[in-house]
Structure formats: structure tokens, C-alpha cells
Design a protein around this motif. Structure first.
Motif, PDB file in Angstrom:
ATOM      1  N   SER A  13       0.848  -1.243  -0.025  1.00  0.00           N
ATOM      2  CA  SER A  13      -0.040   0.009   0.103  1.00  0.00           C
ATOM      3  C   SER A  13       0.701   1.237   0.037  1.00  0.00           C
ATOM      4  O   SER A  13       1.950   1.275   0.342  1.00  0.00           O
ATOM      5  CB  SER A  13      -0.809   0.166   1.389  1.00  0.00           C
ATOM      6  N   SER A  15       0.188   5.907   0.262  1.00  0.00           N
ATOM      7  CA  SER A  15      -0.805   6.952   0.419  1.00  0.00           C
ATOM      8  C   SER A  15       0.099   8.291   0.197  1.00  0.00           C
ATOM      9  O   SER A  15       1.190   8.287   0.336  1.00  0.00           O
ATOM     10  CB  SER A  15      -1.200   7.158   2.038  1.00  0.00           C
ATOM     11  N   GLU A  24      -5.900  13.535   0.232  1.00  0.00           N
ATOM     12  CA  GLU A  24      -5.205  12.467   0.687  1.00  0.00           C
ATOM     13  C   GLU A  24      -5.686  11.175  -0.078  1.00  0.00           C
ATOM     14  O   GLU A  24      -7.012  10.822  -0.146  1.00  0.00           O
ATOM     15  CB  GLU A  24      -5.401  12.179   1.948  1.00  0.00           C
ATOM     16  N   LYS A  26      -5.357   6.842  -0.907  1.00  0.00           N
ATOM     17  CA  LYS A  26      -4.700   5.649  -0.616  1.00  0.00           C
ATOM     18  C   LYS A  26      -4.969   4.542  -1.693  1.00  0.00           C
ATOM     19  O   LYS A  26      -5.881   4.260  -2.303  1.00  0.00           O
ATOM     20  CB  LYS A  26      -5.418   4.787   0.662  1.00  0.00           C
TER      21      LYS A  26
END
Length: 304
Positions: A13, A15, A24, A26
Motif C-alpha cells: 500500500s 498513501s 489524501e 490511498k
């Protein structure tokens, strides 16, 4: 035995801020089965919406490459797609909780790091390529153009024109991925913009997340205002090639051929792919046996 397809070994992952949205974001990268290709999935929508990356799914090209499925969009995919190409990955699922891929540092280097950290897994299916058989070209009235020609490898040449650039070596760049490393030559080249355009873009709700942390910012009088200056002398044109690599990989399969661009951008790059697909005698799909070297030199990765 033929050269085989790749995916990643484990999920990973990241972000960050969206360059244009300023929000923001992700993303979660997951392994995908053979012959899947690259799939983006908007998981902030119920039920989630999948978009397979193909040239006909590119619906907007203003300042970035945007996938569109009905009224669902995923924009700024080009840097991630460029990194996926550089790693030689054929199949990947990307979950995203917003309408824009995070810009991170403005280059492909952090995406490369993520993919390397996830590891590479070999799948039991031949790796496929699109070999260019005849020249295909698209042009615009402003003199810009993009072209694909036969070449036994993957080579790109590009020229940009900005008053800020005084030297030819800063305007032109050529790279042959038959023998040259994507990682060394261009993965760290950042997107760029001019300070004088910043206010106008923000009024249009664009570049809301842009800063010296994720782009090369150029002032007409002071030049590059980023601490540390440029990462490469010809970083601007190298980034345009990085973009072109990502835009071309929207085709699903890596290209064996020569790409040439003059002031080209996301729109022309996509138009070129659409024209290519409409001319059946201009290309063929091929694979390679293990006794022959691949025509593209991918980033060295530990595979299993």
C-alpha cells in the motif's frame, strides 16, 4: 519454454496527495492472475467499480491520463503505469479510494520502490508484446506529433520546446530500453510546471496539490526554485518520456518498436494507440522463448 508473465508477490500500500485534487489518497496493489492485465478499482464507491486499462478507457487527457467508465474517473495514472512497465509487470490489481492516483514525489521512483518491496512472482503464461510492423503517425495543427515505427527493441526519442530551455541537450532525449535501465535513466524524473501558470490552474481546480515536494517548479526569472535543483540536467524532457512510457503501456502489452514524439502529450499518445489498433496490419502480438534475450531490459528484480 517462453519468457513468462509477472505479477507482484505480496500486496502493498501507499498513501499521498493527489496532484490535481489536493486530497489524501490511498492505493493498495494486489497480485493478479495471468492474462489479467492492469485493473484499477474504485473502492470508495459501492459496489466498487473496476476499470481495465485499455486505450479506449482513456477518456480525458488534460494535464494527465484519466480512465473513465461511464461517470467514474481515475486520473493521473501515467507515473504508476510507467513504473509497472519498468518492472516488467503484466498483471496487477490496484484498489484506490479516490478519483486520482497519488503523485508522491512526482516521478516513478517511489512506485518502483513499492513494487520492488512487494517482490515479483512469475506466472505460468507466456509474456506478450505488441510488435510494430509499419509506421503509424498522428499530428496536431500546432506542429506536435507522435509516431511508432518498426524497431527490434523499445526505443523512445522526444523533443520539447519551452523558452526556458536554452540548450538542445535539455530539449531532446533518446533512450533505448533494449540495453538501458529504466531505473537509472529516468525513473526519478519529476513532473514539472511553471510558477506563472500556478494561479490559473488552481482557479480551474487543477494542480491543487502541486508543490516543490512533488514537482519541478520553474520561475521565469529565477529558474528552478526547488532546493537541490534538477535531478538530471534534462529532467524535463526525461519526464515527458517517462509519461510516454506510461501512456503507451495503456495498450496492455509492452511495445516492440520506436516511439518518436515532438511536443507530444497524453492526448496525442493515446490517439496514436487508438490509430494503431485500428490498423490491423500495423502490429502483431508475439512472445519469446527463453533461449532469446527479451527485447526490453527490465529492472533487475528477484523473482520466484
Amino acid at each position: 519454454m517462453q519468457h513468462l508473465q509477472y505479477t507482484i508477490k505480496t500486496p502493498i500500500s501507499a498513501s499521498g496527495i493527489g496532484l490535481h485534487s489536493g486530497k489524501e489518497v490511498k492505493i493498495d496493489l494486489y497480485p493478479a492472475e495471468k492474462n489479467t492485465g492492469i485493473i484499477f478499482r474504485r473502492i470508495d464507491i459501492s459496489p466498487p467499480v473496476e476499470i481495465y486499462v485499455t486505450p479506449d478507457k482513456v477518456g480525458e487527457t488534460a494535464l494527465c491520463t484519466t480512465l473513465v467508465e461511464k461517470d467514474i474517473k481515475i486520473s493521473t495514472i501515467e507515473h504508476l503505469m510507467s513504473a509497472i512497465f519498468g518492472m516488467g509487470i503484466d498483471n496487477l490489481r490496484i484498489d484506490i479510494n479516490s478519483s486520482e492516483v497519488p503523485i508522491l514525489d512526482g516521478s516513478a521512483s517511489i512506485f518502483i520502490f513499492l513494487l520492488q518491496s512487494a517482490g515479483i512472482k512469475v506466472l505460468d503464461e507466456p509474456k506478450k508484446f505488441v510488435r510494430i510492423l509499419k509506421e503509424i503517425e498522428v499530428k496536431r495543427d500546432n506542429g506536435s506529433w507522435a509516431k511508432l515505427s518498426p524497431y527490434e527493441g523499445f526505443k523512445l526519442t522526444f523533443k520539447i520546446e519551452f523558452d526556458y530551455l536554452k540548450k538542445n541537450e535539455d530539449r531532446e532525449f533518446s533512450v533505448d530500453f533494449t540495453s538501458t535501465s529504466y531505473l537509472k535513466e529516468m525513473s526519478r524524473a519529476r513532473t514539472f510546471g511553471f510558477l506563472k501558470d500556478a494561479e490559473y490552474l488552481k482557479q480551474k481546480n487543477l494542480a491543487l496539490g502541486g508543490s516543490v515536494n512533488n514537482a519541478v517548479i520553474i520561475d521565469d526569472d529565477k529558474g528552478v526554485i526547488n532546493d537541490g535543483g534538477l535531478r538530471y540536467q534534462n529532467e524535463l524532457v526525461k519526464h515527458k518520456v517517462l509519461d510516454a512510457v506510461g501512456d503507451l503501456f495503456v495498450l496492455k502489452y509492452p511495445i516492440i518498436g520506436l516511439f518518436q514524439g515532438y511536443k507530444s502529450g497524453h492526448a496525442l499518445n493515446n490517439l496514436l494507440l487508438r490509430k494503431l489498433l485500428n490498423e490491423a496490419d500495423a502490429w502483431e502480438t508475439v512472445s519469446f522463448n527463453m533461449q532469446s534475450q527479451l527485447p526490453i531490459n527490465y529492472i533487475n528484480s528477484k523473482v520466484s
